[in-house]
Design a protein around this motif. Structure first.
Motif, PDB file in Angstrom:
ATOM      1  N   PRO A   1       1.053  -0.948  -0.293  1.00  0.00           N
ATOM      2  CA  PRO A   1       0.040   0.033   0.227  1.00  0.00           C
ATOM      3  C   PRO A   1       0.254   1.387  -0.235  1.00  0.00           C
ATOM      4  CG  PRO A   1      -0.725  -1.592   1.270  1.00  0.00           C
ATOM      5  CD  PRO A   1       0.540  -1.995   1.078  1.00  0.00           C
ATOM      6  N   PRO A   2       0.813   2.349  -0.916  1.00  0.00           N
ATOM      7  CA  PRO A   2      -0.985   1.803  -1.481  1.00  0.00           C
ATOM      8  C   PRO A   2      -1.286   1.719  -3.126  1.00  0.00           C
ATOM      9  CG  PRO A   2       0.497   4.428  -1.536  1.00  0.00           C
ATOM     10  CD  PRO A   2       1.110   3.453  -0.762  1.00  0.00           C
ATOM     11  N   ASN A   3       0.113   0.492  -3.431  1.00  0.00           N
ATOM     12  CA  ASN A   3       0.710   0.581  -4.548  1.00  0.00           C
ATOM     13  C   ASN A   3      -0.382  -0.318  -5.044  1.00  0.00           C
ATOM     14  OD1 ASN A   3       2.383   2.985  -5.035  1.00  0.00           O
ATOM     15  ND2 ASN A   3       3.928   1.872  -4.350  1.00  0.00           N
ATOM     16  N   GLY A   4      -0.344  -1.468  -3.716  1.00  0.00           N
ATOM     17  CA  GLY A   4      -1.106  -2.499  -4.598  1.00  0.00           C
ATOM     18  C   GLY A   4      -0.877  -3.464  -3.055  1.00  0.00           C
ATOM     19  N   ARG A   5      -1.026  -4.424  -2.866  1.00  0.00           N
ATOM     20  CA  ARG A   5      -1.463  -5.119  -2.476  1.00  0.00           C
ATOM     21  C   ARG A   5      -0.684  -6.183  -2.095  1.00  0.00           C
ATOM     22  NH1 ARG A   5      -3.203  -1.227  -1.006  1.00  0.00           N
ATOM     23  NH2 ARG A   5      -5.705  -0.810   0.212  1.00  0.00           N
ATOM     24  N   PHE A   6       0.028  -7.213  -0.703  1.00  0.00           N
ATOM     25  CA  PHE A   6       0.994  -8.193  -1.202  1.00  0.00           C
ATOM     26  C   PHE A   6      -0.067  -8.875   0.314  1.00  0.00           C
ATOM     27  CE2 PHE A   6       4.038 -11.521   0.063  1.00  0.00           C
ATOM     28  CZ  PHE A   6       4.433 -11.887  -1.164  1.00  0.00           C
TER      29      PHE A   6
ATOM     30  N   ASP B   1     -14.769  -6.426 -14.279  1.00  0.00           N
ATOM     31  CA  ASP B   1     -15.325  -5.672 -14.266  1.00  0.00           C
ATOM     32  C   ASP B   1     -15.492  -5.543 -12.780  1.00  0.00           C
ATOM     33  OD1 ASP B   1     -14.222  -4.236 -16.436  1.00  0.00           O
ATOM     34  OD2 ASP B   1     -15.961  -4.646 -17.049  1.00  0.00           O
ATOM     35  N   LEU B   2     -15.404  -4.648 -11.746  1.00  0.00           N
ATOM     36  CA  LEU B   2     -16.171  -4.322 -10.300  1.00  0.00           C
ATOM     37  C   LEU B   2     -16.863  -3.414 -10.511  1.00  0.00           C
ATOM     38  CD1 LEU B   2     -13.164  -4.481  -8.742  1.00  0.00           C
ATOM     39  CD2 LEU B   2     -14.142  -6.491  -8.887  1.00  0.00           C
TER      40      LEU B   2
ATOM     41  N   THR C   1     -11.892  -1.801  -2.753  1.00  0.00           N
ATOM     42  CA  THR C   1     -11.868  -0.404  -1.507  1.00  0.00           C
ATOM     43  C   THR C   1     -10.447   0.378  -2.083  1.00  0.00           C
ATOM     44  OG1 THR C   1     -11.797  -2.195   0.298  1.00  0.00           O
ATOM     45  CG2 THR C   1     -10.247   0.017   0.637  1.00  0.00           C
ATOM     46  N   MET C   2      -9.410   0.121  -3.132  1.00  0.00           N
ATOM     47  CA  MET C   2      -8.407   0.784  -3.932  1.00  0.00           C
ATOM     48  C   MET C   2      -9.447   1.598  -4.504  1.00  0.00           C
ATOM     49  SD  MET C   2      -5.315  -1.632  -3.554  1.00  0.00           S
ATOM     50  CE  MET C   2      -3.994  -0.446  -5.314  1.00  0.00           C
ATOM     51  N   GLY C   3     -11.025   1.440  -5.203  1.00  0.00           N
ATOM     52  CA  GLY C   3     -11.381   2.340  -5.875  1.00  0.00           C
ATOM     53  C   GLY C   3     -11.187   1.411  -7.436  1.00  0.00           C
ATOM     54  N   ALA C   4     -10.134   0.663  -7.587  1.00  0.00           N
ATOM     55  CA  ALA C   4     -10.174   0.413  -8.859  1.00  0.00           C
ATOM     56  C   ALA C   4     -12.024  -0.257  -9.876  1.00  0.00           C
ATOM     57  CB  ALA C   4      -9.969  -1.236  -9.052  1.00  0.00           C
ATOM     58  N   LYS C   5     -11.904  -0.408 -10.686  1.00  0.00           N
ATOM     59  CA  LYS C   5     -12.837  -0.763 -11.288  1.00  0.00           C
ATOM     60  C   LYS C   5     -12.988  -1.571 -12.872  1.00  0.00           C
ATOM     61  CE  LYS C   5     -15.305   2.802 -10.278  1.00  0.00           C
ATOM     62  NZ  LYS C   5     -15.818   2.868  -8.325  1.00  0.00           N
TER      63      LYS C   5
ATOM     64  N   THR D   1      -8.060   3.403 -12.154  1.00  0.00           N
ATOM     65  CA  THR D   1      -9.626   2.505 -12.323  1.00  0.00           C
ATOM     66  C   THR D   1      -8.756   1.567 -12.316  1.00  0.00           C
ATOM     67  OG1 THR D   1      -9.466   3.250 -14.472  1.00  0.00           O
ATOM     68  CG2 THR D   1     -10.712   4.813 -12.786  1.00  0.00           C
ATOM     69  N   SER D   2      -7.823   0.599 -12.277  1.00  0.00           N
ATOM     70  CA  SER D   2      -7.252  -0.548 -12.304  1.00  0.00           C
ATOM     71  C   SER D   2      -6.098  -1.318 -11.808  1.00  0.00           C
ATOM     72  CB  SER D   2      -7.081  -0.831 -14.304  1.00  0.00           C
ATOM     73  OG  SER D   2      -6.500  -0.155 -14.425  1.00  0.00           O
ATOM     74  N   VAL D   3      -5.998  -2.706 -11.628  1.00  0.00           N
ATOM     75  CA  VAL D   3      -5.537  -3.011 -11.012  1.00  0.00           C
ATOM     76  C   VAL D   3      -5.008  -4.186 -12.058  1.00  0.00           C
ATOM     77  CG1 VAL D   3      -5.744  -2.069  -8.644  1.00  0.00           C
ATOM     78  CG2 VAL D   3      -6.332  -4.078  -9.615  1.00  0.00           C
ATOM     79  N   GLU D   4      -3.861  -4.820 -11.493  1.00  0.00           N
ATOM     80  CA  GLU D   4      -3.524  -6.195 -11.680  1.00  0.00           C
ATOM     81  C   GLU D   4      -2.917  -7.024 -10.711  1.00  0.00           C
ATOM     82  OE1 GLU D   4       0.192  -7.984 -15.341  1.00  0.00           O
ATOM     83  OE2 GLU D   4       0.875  -5.839 -13.926  1.00  0.00           O
ATOM     84  N   MET D   5      -3.485  -8.285 -11.210  1.00  0.00           N
ATOM     85  CA  MET D   5      -2.973  -9.336  -9.974  1.00  0.00           C
ATOM     86  C   MET D   5      -1.427 -10.236 -10.266  1.00  0.00           C
ATOM     87  SD  MET D   5      -5.681 -11.372  -8.866  1.00  0.00           S
ATOM     88  CE  MET D   5      -8.004 -10.540  -7.615  1.00  0.00           C
TER      89      MET D   5
END
Length: 196
Positions: free
Chosen positions: A82-87, A195-196, A141-145, A109-113
């Motif tokens: 955080p705030p850039n991602g999760r582990f 899409d979330l 929670t991060m606001g990704a769509k 608005t987007s993240v990559e697993m």
């Protein structure tokens, strides 16, 4: 250990002798790079990289050296904190790391697993699914769509998992971190979007 333990869940697992056992797993996330047990992370990422490398060799593909893969991941680990991602790391009852999953922010608005790994002796326990679900919750929670994911064709269980969680298979996206890190395996990658 002073890392935060985010939750504990009991998940059924089946041993090699088909005897049902219940394990208590701990899903651990980290809020700052200073909390991350870097030696453990290197060890389990190397294990995952060696498994991936072995599977790529089995299907006639070549990948980066597993050690180089680990070095590249560790060089950019702040991208999954955080705030850039999760582990997340998953620990068993003896507090040994048995799996992990990461996610990085692509834009507002987007993240990559990134990475999903559970040791062989704990596969089939639902841990992989839970690691994806936790990251989907974090993405919201991060606001990704939009959430992107990929896997190699040598892991046939992964498309089934992603599709069961509402991901759809897509053509190669422009934002794939895997393609940037390992362009040599482009032909065996499968890409997904939700899409979330």
């Amino acid at each position: 250990m002073d890392q935060r333990l985010t939750e504990t869940e009991t998940t059924a697992s089946v041993t090699a002798r088909s005897m049902r056992q219940d394990y208590r797993y701990v899903f651990q996330s980290f809020e700052a790079l200073s909390e991350v047990p870097l030696d453990e992370v290197k060890s389990i990422v190397l294990e995952q990289s060696e498994v991936m490398h072995g599977r790529l060799i089995q299907i006639g593909q070549r990948d980066n050296d597993p050690e180089a893969h680990v070095a590249a991941f560790m060089e950019k680990i702040e991208g999954v904190i955080p705030p850039n991602g999760r582990f997340y790391m998953v620990r068993d009852e003896l507090r040994a790391a048995i799996g992990f999953g990461a996610m990085r922010k692509l834009d507002d608005t987007s993240v990559e697993m990134k990475h999903l790994y559970v040791r062989d002796d704990h596969r089939g326990s639902g841990l992989g699914r839970r690691l994806v679900e936790l990251r989907l919750e974090d993405a919201r929670t991060m606001g990704a769509k939009t959430v992107f994911a990929d896997t190699i064709g040598a892991f046939p269980e992964m498309p089934t998992l992603y599709q069961s969680l509402g991901f759809e298979q897509i053509d190669r996206p422009l934002t794939s971190g895997t393609l940037k890190a390992s362009p040599g395996i482009a032909d065996c990658l499968i890409f997904f979007r939700k899409d979330l």
